[in-house]
Motif scaffolding. Structure first.
Motif, short mmCIF file in Angstrom:
data_model
loop_
_atom_site.label_atom_id
_atom_site.label_comp_id
_atom_site.label_asym_id
_atom_site.label_seq_id
_atom_site.Cartn_x
_atom_site.Cartn_y
_atom_site.Cartn_z
N CYS A 30 -35.55 17.94 21.55
CA CYS A 30 -35.69 17.04 22.71
C CYS A 30 -35.17 15.65 22.39
O CYS A 30 -34.51 15.01 23.22
CB CYS A 30 -37.14 16.99 23.16
N ILE A 31 -35.47 15.16 21.18
CA ILE A 31 -34.98 13.85 20.76
C ILE A 31 -33.46 13.85 20.69
O ILE A 31 -32.80 12.89 21.11
CB ILE A 31 -35.60 13.47 19.40
N LEU A 32 -32.89 14.93 20.18
CA LEU A 32 -31.43 15.03 20.09
C LEU A 32 -30.80 14.98 21.48
O LEU A 32 -29.84 14.23 21.70
CB LEU A 32 -31.04 16.32 19.39
N ARG A 33 -31.34 15.75 22.42
CA ARG A 33 -30.76 15.74 23.77
C ARG A 33 -30.93 14.37 24.44
O ARG A 33 -30.04 13.90 25.15
CB ARG A 33 -31.40 16.82 24.63
N THR A 34 -32.06 13.72 24.18
CA THR A 34 -32.25 12.37 24.74
C THR A 34 -31.21 11.41 24.20
O THR A 34 -30.67 10.57 24.94
CB THR A 34 -33.67 11.87 24.41
N ARG A 35 -30.90 11.53 22.91
CA ARG A 35 -29.87 10.65 22.32
C ARG A 35 -28.51 10.93 22.94
O ARG A 35 -27.73 9.99 23.19
CB ARG A 35 -29.83 10.87 20.81
N ILE A 36 -28.20 12.18 23.20
CA ILE A 36 -26.94 12.53 23.86
C ILE A 36 -26.89 11.93 25.26
O ILE A 36 -25.87 11.37 25.67
CB ILE A 36 -26.78 14.06 23.91
N CYS A 37 -28.00 12.02 25.98
CA CYS A 37 -28.06 11.46 27.34
C CYS A 37 -27.85 9.95 27.32
O CYS A 37 -27.14 9.40 28.18
CB CYS A 37 -29.38 11.81 28.00
N THR A 38 -28.48 9.28 26.37
CA THR A 38 -28.33 7.83 26.26
C THR A 38 -26.89 7.46 25.95
O THR A 38 -26.37 6.46 26.46
CB THR A 38 -29.25 7.30 25.15
N ALA A 61 -39.68 19.21 19.29
CA ALA A 61 -39.63 17.76 19.46
C ALA A 61 -38.28 17.20 19.01
O ALA A 61 -37.71 16.32 19.67
CB ALA A 61 -40.77 17.10 18.68
N THR A 62 -37.75 17.70 17.88
CA THR A 62 -36.48 17.17 17.38
C THR A 62 -35.32 17.56 18.28
O THR A 62 -34.37 16.79 18.44
CB THR A 62 -36.22 17.66 15.94
N ARG A 101 -35.51 16.98 8.75
CA ARG A 101 -36.04 18.29 8.37
C ARG A 101 -35.41 19.45 9.14
O ARG A 101 -35.96 20.55 9.17
CB ARG A 101 -37.57 18.33 8.54
N GLU A 102 -34.25 19.24 9.75
CA GLU A 102 -33.64 20.30 10.55
C GLU A 102 -32.32 20.77 9.94
O GLU A 102 -31.60 20.00 9.31
CB GLU A 102 -33.39 19.82 11.98
N GLY A 103 -32.03 22.06 10.14
CA GLY A 103 -30.83 22.67 9.63
C GLY A 103 -29.74 22.76 10.68
O GLY A 103 -29.82 22.17 11.77
N HIS A 104 -28.74 23.57 10.38
CA HIS A 104 -27.54 23.66 11.21
C HIS A 104 -27.87 24.24 12.59
O HIS A 104 -28.51 25.28 12.69
CB HIS A 104 -26.50 24.52 10.50
N VAL A 105 -27.44 23.56 13.62
CA VAL A 105 -27.60 23.92 15.04
C VAL A 105 -29.00 24.45 15.35
O VAL A 105 -29.18 25.40 16.10
CB VAL A 105 -26.51 24.90 15.52
N PHE A 106 -30.02 23.80 14.80
CA PHE A 106 -31.40 24.20 15.01
C PHE A 106 -31.80 24.21 16.48
O PHE A 106 -32.67 24.98 16.91
CB PHE A 106 -32.33 23.23 14.26
N PHE A 107 -31.19 23.35 17.28
CA PHE A 107 -31.54 23.16 18.69
C PHE A 107 -31.22 24.38 19.55
O PHE A 107 -31.72 24.50 20.67
CB PHE A 107 -30.81 21.93 19.25
N LEU A 108 -30.37 25.27 19.04
CA LEU A 108 -30.04 26.47 19.81
C LEU A 108 -31.18 27.48 19.78
O LEU A 108 -31.48 28.12 20.79
CB LEU A 108 -28.77 27.12 19.25
N SER A 109 -31.84 27.62 18.65
CA SER A 109 -32.91 28.59 18.52
C SER A 109 -34.27 28.03 18.88
O SER A 109 -35.21 28.80 19.13
CB SER A 109 -32.95 29.14 17.09
N ASN A 110 -34.40 26.71 18.92
CA ASN A 110 -35.69 26.09 19.22
C ASN A 110 -35.48 24.89 20.12
O ASN A 110 -35.70 23.75 19.74
CB ASN A 110 -36.39 25.68 17.91
#
Length: 332
Positions: free
Chosen positions: A315-323, A312-313, A299-308
């Motif tokens: 945080c999940i993305l960053r956790t996946r990058i860390c792993t 939760a999504t 349910r997320e659009g382009h580079v959503f993590f920059l503005s929010n």
């Protein structure tokens, strides 16, 4: 270019021959005025994470700089951390390593993944056309490599960067750069650096022929035309959208990719999603011997993590990058 782009995205006038709505415009004298990516955050100590950062000029000729990040309480220690070289997005046209959204993102990644991060402020088109952004990005890699023997110009890298455990990452246009730097390292290995993996977040890739959703509905078709126009503005001398820098499926060097694992992150509602998914197919067919993984943010659009960044999504993305960077520490 203007004749094929819907007016909601782009327009022209005698005073402004190029006007990308919401992004930038170029006046008749060639001056570029940017409307986004201009909010800057100075380096220092991030209050929410304790991460420290500083800007370091790596070329007096070009004035290209990098922003270096280290985790909290690292400066007085002598242990080495994985090294993340990061390329910001913005279609090669806007944003910078000093943009507030990238500063906050890199601070979070540095803290959560426990890495040394080097965020590259490559020069932007249209003032500095492709291949300059790639050349600046390559120069940053070589600058990082000068710290391999512990005698480089930046003490934080000398003391804390494990250059045998290096990752490239980027979002959107930065993911495009990270991909092309991965190929370049494979073709021209850099002494004192060992590339372990590459992370492509919502990669800005294309091609003349539409794929997936691009050929299925009008919104995606128009978006593809807009992306193609941005690429052409940054790279007017290229072979339009089938330039191998933009269409990896046409790059004969791709099997030489310089590491053994890639993580591709896509967003379910990102109009570039089809390109990210197709990238996996391209790499698997290329003869490259590594492993590629895909993560999709629902349910997320382009580079959503920059503005929010606190969602939760995100945080999940960053956790996946860390792993991906440090699976042992992530399991601890």
């Amino acid at each position: 270019m203007a004749s094929v782009i819907p007016s909601k995205y782009m327009s022209t006038s005698p005073d402004f021959p190029v006007h990308f709505h919401g992004w930038l415009r170029i006046d008749k004298d060639g001056r570029c005025e940017r409307f986004t990516g201009n909010q800057i955050e100075p380096p220092g100590t991030d209050l929410s994470t304790g991460v420290q950062s500083k800007d370091v000029v790596i070329s007096l000729k070009s004035n290209v700089f990098v922003r270096v990040y280290i985790p909290k309480n690292t400066v007085h220690t002598n242990y080495k951390l994985p090294t993340l070289i990061y390329y910001h997005g913005g279609g090669f046209l806007v944003e910078s390593a000093a943009s507030i959204v990238y500063h906050r993102m890199l601070s979070l990644i540095t803290a959560e993944c426990h890495v040394v991060a080097v965020s590259v402020n490559y020069r932007l088109a249209p003032e500095h056309l492709i291949p300059i952004p790639y050349e600046d990005s390559w120069e940053a890699i070589r600058w990082v490599a000068t710290h391999g023997n512990g005698n480089g110009p930046e003490s934080w890298l000398n003391d804390h960067a494990d250059l045998q455990n290096v990752f490239f990452a980027g979002d959107s246009a930065g993911a495009n750069i990270a991909h092309n730097m991965g190929i370049r390292v494979g073709m021209d290995p850099v002494n004192d650096i060992k590339l372990k993996g590459v992370i492509l977040i919502h990669p800005f890739l294309g091609g003349n022929d539409p794929i997936g959703r691009e050929g299925q509905d009008e919104k995606h078709r128009q978006h593809k035309e807009f992306m193609d126009a941005m690429w052409k503005l940054a790279n007017p001398s290229g072979v339009v959208s089938d330039d191998p820098l933009f269409n990896p499926g046409l790059d004969p060097r791709i099997s030489s990719f310089g590491c053994c694992k890639i993580l591709v992150c896509v967003g379910e509602k990102d109009k570039l999603r089809s390109r990210g998914l197709n990238y996996k197919k391209v790499m698997e067919r290329s003869g490259w011997k590594g492993k590629i993984e895909v993560m999709e943010s629902e349910r997320e659009g382009h580079v959503f993590f920059l503005s929010n960044a606190s969602s939760a999504t995100a945080c999940i993305l960053r956790t996946r990058i860390c792993t991906f960077i440090n699976p042992i520490r992530s399991k601890a």
